[in-house]
Design a protein around this motif. Structure first.
Motif, PDB file in Angstrom:
ATOM      1  N   GLN A 195     -11.375 -16.489  -7.689  1.00  0.00           N
ATOM      2  CA  GLN A 195     -10.465 -15.384  -7.389  1.00  0.00           C
ATOM      3  C   GLN A 195     -11.077 -14.430  -6.379  1.00  0.00           C
ATOM      4  O   GLN A 195     -10.391 -13.926  -5.477  1.00  0.00           O
ATOM      5  CB  GLN A 195     -10.111 -14.634  -8.679  1.00  0.00           C
ATOM      6  CG  GLN A 195      -8.981 -13.619  -8.494  1.00  0.00           C
ATOM      7  CD  GLN A 195      -7.681 -14.278  -8.097  1.00  0.00           C
ATOM      8  OE1 GLN A 195      -7.146 -15.106  -8.828  1.00  0.00           O
ATOM      9  NE2 GLN A 195      -7.156 -13.928  -6.916  1.00  0.00           N
ATOM     10  N   ASN A 199      -9.381 -13.651  -2.780  1.00  0.00           N
ATOM     11  CA  ASN A 199      -9.072 -12.265  -2.421  1.00  0.00           C
ATOM     12  C   ASN A 199      -9.656 -11.898  -1.062  1.00  0.00           C
ATOM     13  O   ASN A 199      -9.057 -11.121  -0.303  1.00  0.00           O
ATOM     14  CB  ASN A 199      -9.611 -11.304  -3.480  1.00  0.00           C
ATOM     15  CG  ASN A 199      -8.853 -11.387  -4.793  1.00  0.00           C
ATOM     16  OD1 ASN A 199      -7.745 -11.929  -4.845  1.00  0.00           O
ATOM     17  ND2 ASN A 199      -9.436 -10.857  -5.851  1.00  0.00           N
ATOM     18  N   VAL A 204      -2.566 -12.991   1.500  1.00  0.00           N
ATOM     19  CA  VAL A 204      -1.736 -12.807   0.296  1.00  0.00           C
ATOM     20  C   VAL A 204      -2.295 -13.737  -0.781  1.00  0.00           C
ATOM     21  O   VAL A 204      -1.828 -14.878  -0.931  1.00  0.00           O
ATOM     22  CB  VAL A 204      -0.255 -13.122   0.583  1.00  0.00           C
ATOM     23  CG1 VAL A 204       0.607 -12.800  -0.645  1.00  0.00           C
ATOM     24  CG2 VAL A 204       0.249 -12.357   1.800  1.00  0.00           C
ATOM     25  N   PRO A 205      -3.293 -13.278  -1.546  1.00  0.00           N
ATOM     26  CA  PRO A 205      -3.939 -14.162  -2.525  1.00  0.00           C
ATOM     27  C   PRO A 205      -2.968 -14.744  -3.545  1.00  0.00           C
ATOM     28  O   PRO A 205      -3.175 -15.870  -4.021  1.00  0.00           O
ATOM     29  CB  PRO A 205      -4.967 -13.241  -3.196  1.00  0.00           C
ATOM     30  CG  PRO A 205      -5.258 -12.188  -2.182  1.00  0.00           C
ATOM     31  CD  PRO A 205      -3.965 -11.963  -1.464  1.00  0.00           C
ATOM     32  N   SER A 206      -1.911 -14.024  -3.880  1.00  0.00           N
ATOM     33  CA  SER A 206      -0.978 -14.500  -4.902  1.00  0.00           C
ATOM     34  C   SER A 206      -0.214 -15.742  -4.461  1.00  0.00           C
ATOM     35  O   SER A 206       0.409 -16.417  -5.288  1.00  0.00           O
ATOM     36  CB  SER A 206       0.018 -13.394  -5.272  1.00  0.00           C
ATOM     37  OG  SER A 206       0.787 -13.016  -4.136  1.00  0.00           O
TER      38      SER A 206
END
Length: 325
Positions: A195, A199, A204-206
């Protein structure tokens, strides 16, 4: 004095309409194997494709051949693909005495390519792999047909802590106090490290699919079991920093104008690791370079925007074939 001419505006970077497979983000990683060629043993992942054209993919610092799954799939109808793990990365064990400098990576990769009877190839490099690819294209031009650089690690001397997946990493490299920080980093779970990396590298990590997060976490877990992995990563990091801190006469900026291959430079506007402000200078110094800046994209455009990068790369190949780049 910089006498290089201005490059074509961004809108003139040709985006090919050549057919490509539908984007499938559920693809598993391409099969990997250890191959010895030219006296070099590397772990590689092959993408099947027409054997009259070959694309070679070079990952960045802390990355591996896994970083090219989706882009190599997009290009598989036009070229076979070979994604390498550089020595000390992925599953490529470094040989004894390896120095982990850019020149070591370049010469090792050139030996390997020659041993596999590859070249000239369509060479791709991301981040540190972009720096390796630039030096290789300048030093061994006979091996490179075209060059695609995704956020290449040109010298960027901004403060480091905010440009690493964990701000404790620089302190972990220090004598005396480093041991405490290394213990703290070692206590992170593989998914926590995955994660952190996402990040840092993604705008846009999501948007990263859960199965890709699982793959990244599994790679962290696997590397934690490899005796040489942590030390190799630290040595490779220092090797890149040394390349940034050499005298101006030896700088990467002096190497860029020596690249004769048609070159596409791709950069994301939200790149946190190597600022997009370096993009125009990089493209301008290339004798046959053009620049594509992608909005809402971070440091790994080949993962975040594989369809767009593939169309631009195919446009480069087509223009180079017609000698209009």
């Amino acid at each position: 004095m910089d006498t290089t001419r201005e490059r074509a505006p961004l809108t003139r970077v040709p985006l090919s309409d050549a057919p490509r497979p539908p984007l499938d983000l559920t693809l598993p990683p391409w099969p990997g194997e250890h191959v010895e060629a030219g006296g070099v043993r590397l772990h590689i992942r092959r993408t099947p494709g027409p054997t009259d054209e070959t694309a070679v993919y070079v990952h960045g610092l802390g990355g591996s051949s896994l970083n090219w799954t989706d882009l190599s799939a997009q290009l598989s109808g036009h070229a076979q693909g070979i994604a390498v793990d550089l020595p000390g990365a992925g599953r490529s064990e470094p040989p004894g005495g390896y120095k982990f400098d850019l020149v070591d990576h370049v010469d090792t990769l050139a030996k390997f390519m020659r041993g596999m009877e590859l070249g000239p190839v369509h060479l791709f490099g991301n981040s540190m792999g972009g720096a390796v690819s630039m030096v290789l294209a300048a030093k061994y031009p006979e091996l490179v047909r075209t060059l695609t650089l995704v956020s290449p690690a040109v010298p960027d001397l901004r403060p480091l802590p905010n440009r690493m997946s964990d701000p404790r990493i620089p302190f972990a490299m220090m004598p005396f106090i480093g041991a405490r920080f290394r213990r703290q980093l070692a206590a992170l779970t593989p998914m926590q490290r995955a994660q952190q990396l996402v990040n840092l590298c993604f705008a846009v990590p999501s948007m990263v699919p859960p199965h890709r997060m699982d793959e990244t976490a599994q790679e962290f877990a696997d590397r934690a079991k490899i005796a040489w992995a942590a030390q190799s990563l630290m040595a490779t990091t220092m090797g890149l920093f040394r390349a940034w801190l050499v005298p101006p006469s030896q700088s990467l900026w002096r190497i860029v104008p020596k690249i004769t291959a048609p070159t596409l430079v791709v950069w994301g506007t939200q790149d946190k690791l190597v600022t997009v402000r370096k993009a125009p200078r990089t493209a301008r110094l290339l004798p046959r370079g053009r620049l594509l800046v992608l909005p809402n994209t971070g440091h790994v455009a080949q993962i975040e925007r594989p369809e767009t990068v593939a169309r631009a790369a195919l446009g480069l190949w087509e223009a180079a074939k017609e000698d209009i780049w």
